[in-house]
Design an enzyme around this catalytic site. Structure first.
Site: not given
Length: 519
Positions: A375, A177, A88-89, A61, A229-230, A232-235, A175
């Site tokens: 995603k 990550e 870290c923090y 942070g 929307s067409g 990938v997410d909405s599909s 870090h």
């Protein structure tokens, strides 16, 4: 809509103290097929205990634990009997909690550092004695907390890593990550699987099955409205709902006039005729272009589009009868960028139309089964649902569409120009076999006129910017080093085939400091 069977007593809680890397911790854990979730830094220990995490990670942070109003977690977090890793923090906070001492370092440590672990067991199992790590801190641990020992150092940090093995408490000043710590994934794996004994139960196959089951239980016989929307997410969202509730799902494609070329025709053909969804196509171009008339501020555009979406949905709902739920394809990065998902100190980057632009008094209850997914995880769900590769691999497209790819005022003429330029770009990107190698590639309309020469005549027209990036999750991105020959071909086609454009430029900025979209 969480993957209940996969996370029951086998998930990792990540307390968010506002680090720009918090989301990366979540990703690294999920890459191990273990569910992780970012939770508020100030969550009560008793509330967290009810959810039975297998391990806890304290993120980094921007604050200093030496400050009076720095964020602190419930001390009871350390008494839950599960392994805790402070980064870290998080490590410095752990030090303060256990009566150690943290001071401002005379020499701040940012960037790469040479780290020497004291042994190659437990947290550092399988790692060589000396390694490169990524540092980002201005404070350092001067006095070890009670019951802890040093397990790693750098030239500037005598306590670069510490542990209280009896209580399974660990702290890292660096870090693990980030990709700049080459062996960071090994360290996280050692903590998650070696020390915390988490099992690899998080998979998109089980997520799909359990989410469909959960939707059935939650929604029952009520109707759900889903905007298509067409992309990938909405599909993926629509197909999950279709498999769960069938005809009770009413999918609506709002043709807002801000989409890609022939979008409405393609969506109707693909989902209504092929996948047999209960789909309705609504022409609402006048609603959106009218509401956006003269608006140039990108945040206002997003808010207006969000509100107009709901307005159109509500209007269509009146024609369809009673509908209780509204489904949205909100993803984890949307939530993280729009507002802190934790109620913590993370900063807002920009509003997303499906997160920050919704009216406060919504007439629908929300269904957001993809809200906790990145995603790439959504794409994997799509494969489980047997969506066509053309849809699964489709590059992201913003919910507000071309409105946030037109700098300045949005008009139908500018949309048509940008749509055609964008189609040329994607056509050439696909021909050159770069489409699936890029996270996103698109055009931006710039209302910046410049002088040009066409057919021995002077022109004074606008410009198109090309944006192409590579990324893993859209949280960070690098500009794509496309071949000059490809860029030349794209530029020539756009200038020759799109009326009103006489100049093409290429965006070579990365995220951060820039965002992927221009607005």
């Amino acid at each position: 809509m969480k993957n209940k069977d996969s996370i029951e007593n086998n998930w990792v809680a990540i307390l968010d103290f506002g680090s720009q890397y918090t989301h990366l911790i979540a990703r690294r854990v999920r890459e191990l097929k273990v569910y992780s979730e970012i939770v508020p830094f100030n969550i009560k220990a008793k509330d967290l205990a009810k959810r039975k995490p297998k391990a806890i990670v304290l993120s980094g942070g921007p604050a200093s634990v030496t400050a009076k109003k720095s964020p602190r977690c419930d001390k009871g977090i350390f008494e839950l009997g599960v392994p805790v890793l402070g980064i870290c923090y998080g490590a410095q906070l752990m030090t303060k909690v256990f009566t150690g001492k943290v001071i401002g370092a005379k020499k701040r440590e940012y960037g790469k550092a040479s780290f020497k672990p004291s042994s190659s067991k437990d947290l550092f199992k399988g790692i060589n004695k000396s390694q490169i790590v990524w540092m980002s801190h201005g404070d350092r641990i001067k006095k070890l907390p009670r019951g802890f020992k040093v397990i790693g150092t750098t030239s500037n940090s005598p306590v670069a890593a510490m542990s209280c093995e009896s209580n399974k408490l660990y702290g890292l000043q660096f870090h693990p990550e980030v990709v700049h710590t080459p062996n960071g994934k090994i360290i996280i794996k050692n903590f998650i699987k070696g020390i915390a004994k988490c099992k690899a139960t998080w998979s998109m196959s089980s997520f799909a099955k359990e989410t469909i089951k959960k939707i059935k239980e939650d929604v029952g016989n009520d109707k759900v409205l889903c905007g298509m929307s067409g992309g990938v997410d909405s599909s993926v969202l629509a197909l999950l709902l279709h498999k769960a509730i069938g005809k009770n799902l009413i999918s609506i494609f709002i043709d807002h006039g801000l989409g890609r070329k022939d979008e409405a025709k393609q969506v109707e053909k693909r989902f209504k005729k092929h996948y047999k969804l209960n789909l309705k196509v609504v022409n609402a171009q006048d609603d959106f272009l009218g509401a956006l008339k003269g608006v140039t501020d990108p945040e206002k555009k997003r808010k207006i589009i969000g509100k107009t979406f709901i307005k159109v949905f509500e209007r269509e709902t009146g024609k369809l009868g009673k509908i209780k739920y509204l489904a949205q394809g909100t993803l984890y990065p949307d939530v993280i960028e729009s507002v802190s998902p934790t109620g913590g100190p993370s900063a807002t980057i920009k509003s997303h139309h499906n997160v920050g632009g919704l009216p406060k008094r919504l007439k629908f209850k929300l269904v957001e089964p993809l809200r906790d997914l990145f995603k790439d995880e959504v794409r994997l769900v799509g494969k489980e649902l047997k969506l066509a590769d053309e849809i699964i691999n489709r590059q992201p497209f913003p919910g507000p569409g071309l409105a946030v790819r037109i700098v300045g005022a949005v008009t139908k003429e500018r949309c048509d120009i940008l749509r055609e330029a964008d189609w040329i770009l994607i056509d050439e990107i696909k021909r050159a076999n770069f489409y699936n190698k890029l996270w996103q590639s698109f055009c931006v309309y710039l209302p910046v006129k410049s002088v040009g020469v066409m057919g021995d005549e002077r022109t004074y027209e606008d410009a198109i910017a090309i944006r192409a990036v590579v990324s893993e999750d859209a949280m960070t991105a690098n500009w794509a080093h496309l071949p000059y020959s490809l860029l030349e071909k794209i530029s020539n086609r756009i200038i020759n085939e799109v009326k009103g454009i006489n100049r093409v430029v290429y965006d070579i900025s990365s995220k951060p400091p820039s965002t992927i979209e221009w607005e």
